[in-house]
Design a protein around this motif. Structure first.
Motif, short mmCIF file in Angstrom:
data_model
loop_
_atom_site.label_atom_id
_atom_site.label_comp_id
_atom_site.label_asym_id
_atom_site.label_seq_id
_atom_site.Cartn_x
_atom_site.Cartn_y
_atom_site.Cartn_z
N LEU A 160 0.84 -1.19 0.00
CA LEU A 160 0.00 0.00 0.00
C LEU A 160 0.88 1.24 0.00
CD1 LEU A 160 -1.49 0.56 3.57
CD2 LEU A 160 0.02 -1.36 3.08
N PRO A 161 0.29 2.41 -0.21
CA PRO A 161 1.12 3.63 -0.26
C PRO A 161 1.82 3.88 1.07
CG PRO A 161 -1.08 4.05 -1.13
CD PRO A 161 -1.13 2.70 -0.50
N GLY A 162 2.96 4.58 1.02
CA GLY A 162 3.63 5.01 2.23
C GLY A 162 2.68 5.81 3.10
N LEU A 163 2.81 5.64 4.40
CA LEU A 163 1.89 6.27 5.34
C LEU A 163 2.30 7.71 5.65
CD1 LEU A 163 1.57 3.23 7.76
CD2 LEU A 163 0.00 3.88 5.92
N ILE A 164 1.33 8.52 6.07
CA ILE A 164 1.53 9.94 6.36
C ILE A 164 1.07 10.20 7.79
CG2 ILE A 164 0.99 12.31 5.69
CD1 ILE A 164 0.08 11.06 2.92
N ASP A 165 1.96 10.74 8.62
CA ASP A 165 1.59 11.15 9.97
C ASP A 165 1.54 12.67 10.00
OD1 ASP A 165 1.37 11.77 12.70
OD2 ASP A 165 2.48 9.98 13.30
N SER A 166 0.38 13.22 10.23
CA SER A 166 0.16 14.67 10.13
C SER A 166 0.56 15.45 11.37
CB SER A 166 -1.33 14.95 9.83
OG SER A 166 -1.76 14.27 8.68
N HIS A 167 1.10 14.76 12.41
CA HIS A 167 1.47 15.49 13.62
C HIS A 167 2.53 14.71 14.39
CE1 HIS A 167 -0.04 18.11 17.22
NE2 HIS A 167 1.24 17.79 17.38
N LEU A 226 10.64 6.44 9.56
CA LEU A 226 10.65 5.91 8.20
C LEU A 226 10.56 4.39 8.21
CD1 LEU A 226 10.97 6.37 5.14
CD2 LEU A 226 13.45 6.28 5.49
N MET A 227 11.33 3.74 9.06
CA MET A 227 11.34 2.28 9.11
C MET A 227 10.01 1.73 9.59
SD MET A 227 14.10 1.51 7.78
CE MET A 227 15.77 2.10 7.47
N ALA A 228 9.23 2.55 10.28
CA ALA A 228 7.89 2.13 10.71
C ALA A 228 6.85 2.28 9.59
CB ALA A 228 7.45 2.92 11.93
N GLY A 229 7.27 2.77 8.42
CA GLY A 229 6.38 2.86 7.27
C GLY A 229 5.83 4.23 6.97
N PHE A 230 6.30 5.24 7.69
CA PHE A 230 5.80 6.60 7.49
C PHE A 230 6.78 7.36 6.60
CE2 PHE A 230 3.44 4.98 10.95
CZ PHE A 230 2.18 5.55 10.82
N THR A 231 6.38 7.58 5.36
CA THR A 231 7.27 8.19 4.38
C THR A 231 7.10 9.70 4.29
OG1 THR A 231 5.63 7.60 2.68
CG2 THR A 231 7.49 6.09 2.99
N THR A 232 6.04 10.23 4.92
CA THR A 232 5.83 11.67 5.00
C THR A 232 5.29 11.99 6.39
OG1 THR A 232 5.29 11.86 2.64
CG2 THR A 232 4.60 13.67 4.06
N VAL A 233 5.79 13.08 6.99
CA VAL A 233 5.26 13.53 8.28
C VAL A 233 5.17 15.05 8.27
CG1 VAL A 233 6.27 11.57 9.54
CG2 VAL A 233 7.53 13.75 9.41
N ALA A 286 4.84 9.90 -6.36
CA ALA A 286 6.06 9.48 -5.67
C ALA A 286 6.06 7.97 -5.45
CB ALA A 286 6.18 10.20 -4.33
N ALA A 287 7.23 7.38 -5.61
CA ALA A 287 7.39 5.94 -5.41
C ALA A 287 7.59 5.67 -3.93
CB ALA A 287 8.57 5.42 -6.22
N ASP A 288 6.52 5.94 -3.15
CA ASP A 288 6.50 5.71 -1.70
C ASP A 288 5.54 4.56 -1.44
OD1 ASP A 288 7.97 8.05 -1.64
OD2 ASP A 288 6.46 9.22 -0.58
N LEU A 289 6.06 3.45 -0.94
CA LEU A 289 5.18 2.32 -0.65
C LEU A 289 5.74 1.49 0.48
CD1 LEU A 289 6.47 -0.54 -2.03
CD2 LEU A 289 5.99 0.79 -4.08
N ILE A 290 4.83 0.76 1.13
CA ILE A 290 5.21 -0.13 2.21
C ILE A 290 4.57 -1.48 1.98
CG2 ILE A 290 5.41 1.78 3.84
CD1 ILE A 290 2.75 0.76 5.10
#
Length: 428
Positions: free
Chosen positions: A79-86, A121-128, A397-401
């Motif tokens: 699935l796509p790389g995850l995003i943490d907004s905070h 990043l290693m936890a799967g969050f490619t954007t924060v 973007a090629a962001d995936l986990i």
């Protein structure tokens, strides 16, 4: 030289090296693929072709071409790389937090942040989105990751939060001499001064403006959790930020602060603990997002009520008050149709544990798919980045986990990410 580069790329793709950028095309063979969480459609036996940091195509079956390298995820759910907004990458709450604030400088915090960025990043969050840190530390870390100096997620950085004098995000609980030295320039009083603080944050490098519209749990002051900025100050901040092309997000617990900020045209609320039906109507009128940060509420309540409480008396009182209310708040918001973006306030809880938020969102009434949407398509929309991240499609973007198991039936598998690719670089 070509043989050497090929060998290095092969090692990277085999997992022996991480964070090695390869010019070669990657063929990511996915057993199951949720390319666009907005649809909820899971496809099987697909290959994603990644070139120059982007997805170039997604094809049926398991394919590869001469000169490319295969990433074998046929036994995985992609699935796509995850995003943490905070998040707050430059620190982590601990018994030493108050001491660290007066013994570490910006360079120290940037180095600490580099370590936490790698964990994230290693936890799967490619954007924060980092919503509150020393300007020099977080902007340097953001730019260093972008250059490839250190591994970490793409960072949307607020830098220092805009706060009232003496409020949450000002320095509290030390001697006068210490507080005056540590006070950030983003502290303000009066509409004109708050315009100045907002413009100055943009000038210094902020991608987004973070304000503290109400008191906060972890500020060492008995100032409560209600509105702290005046209505005129809130309007001045939002107007100044929007005129300079920046969104404004507000830390807000108290109902008065939540609603006043939304009436001022604010873009999103962090926490939202006491929101009500009027708040929900304002969210929907504005198209604003709620970032519930359920992990933060859960963490501070557990610490404050446990045998090893390291919070101050002021912090403890507010943690016991606000923490237990946040799950019900998220449930009210979800049932009311408020748009929700995933955010953890990590740095309060431990870095790398960010995916624990998914289970709490499900506990608040979201389905596993809806919880995943908060951390992909919703968060991308929240930051106006839907054309770049949040889903997997040609040109993005090629962001995936990847994970073992099905997160649509058990969202907790997202706490055990097995593969991470960000910008076409294999990190895990």
């Amino acid at each position: 030289m070509k043989k050497l580069l090929t060998g290095v790329c092969a090692l990277a793709l085999a997992g022996a090296l991480s964070g090695v950028a390869c010019a070669e095309t990657l063929f990511v063979q996915a057993g199951k693929l949720l390319a666009d969480p907005a649809t909820g459609k899971v496809e099987t036996a697909k290959t994603l072709v990644l070139e120059n940091g982007k997805v170039t195509k997604i094809v049926d079956g398991y394919v590869a071409e001469p000169g490319g390298r295969v990433v074998d995820l046929k036994d995985s759910f992609v699935l796509p790389g995850l995003i943490d907004s905070h998040v707050h990458l430059t620190h982590e709450q601990s018994p030493n937090s108050r001491l660290n604030a007066v013994t570490r400088g910006p360079a120290d915090e940037a180095m600490v942040g580099a370590g936490f960025a790698r964990k994230t990043l290693m936890a799967g969050f490619t954007t924060v989105a980092d919503l509150g840190a020393d300007n020099k530390a977080i902007f340097a870390l953001r730019d260093g990751i972008k250059r490839g100096d250190v591994p970490g997620p793409r960072i949307i950085a607020a830098g220092s939060a805009v706060s009232i004098h003496g409020g949450h995000a000002d320095v509290n609980g030390y001697s006068d001499e210490v507080m005056h030295v540590l006070r950030p320039t983003s502290v303000c009083s009066g509409a004109d001064d708050c315009r100045r603080a907002t413009r100055e944050q943009v000038w210094l490098g902020a991608d987004i403006i973070k304000i503290t519209a109400t008191g906060g749990v972890l500020s060492n002051t008995a100032a409560g959790l209600s509105q702290q900025f005046s209505d005129d100050e809130l309007k001045a901040i939002v107007d100044a930020a929007h005129r300079m092309g920046r969104k404004v997000t507000a830390h807000a617990h108290g109902l008065d602060g939540v609603n006043s900020f939304l009436r001022a045209g604010g873009d999103s609320i962090e926490h939202g603990t006491y929101l009500d039906g009027d708040s929900i109507a304002l969210f929907k009128k504005n198209g604003a997002y709620l970032i519930p940060t359920l992990m933060a509420g859960d963490f501070v309540y557990r610490i404050a009520s446990g045998p090893n409480n390291f919070l101050t008396p002021n912090q403890t009182a507010k943690a016991l008050e606000a923490g237990p209310k946040m799950l019900a708040m998220a449930k009210r918001a979800h049932e009311g149709g408020v748009k929700i973006a995933f955010g953890t306030d990590t740095g309060v809880s431990a870095h790398g544990d960010n995916a624990g938020e998914f289970a709490l969102l499900v506990k608040a009434g979201l389905t596993p798919l809806e919880a995943i949407q908060t951390a992909t398509v919703n968060a991308a929309d929240h930051f106006s980045l839907s054309s770049e991240i949040g889903s997997l499609a040609p040109g993005k973007a090629a962001d995936l986990i990847a994970v073992k198991g099905d997160p649509l039936s058990d969202v907790t598998v997202l706490q055990h990410v097995t593969s991470v690719i960000k910008g076409g670089v294999v990190y895990r």
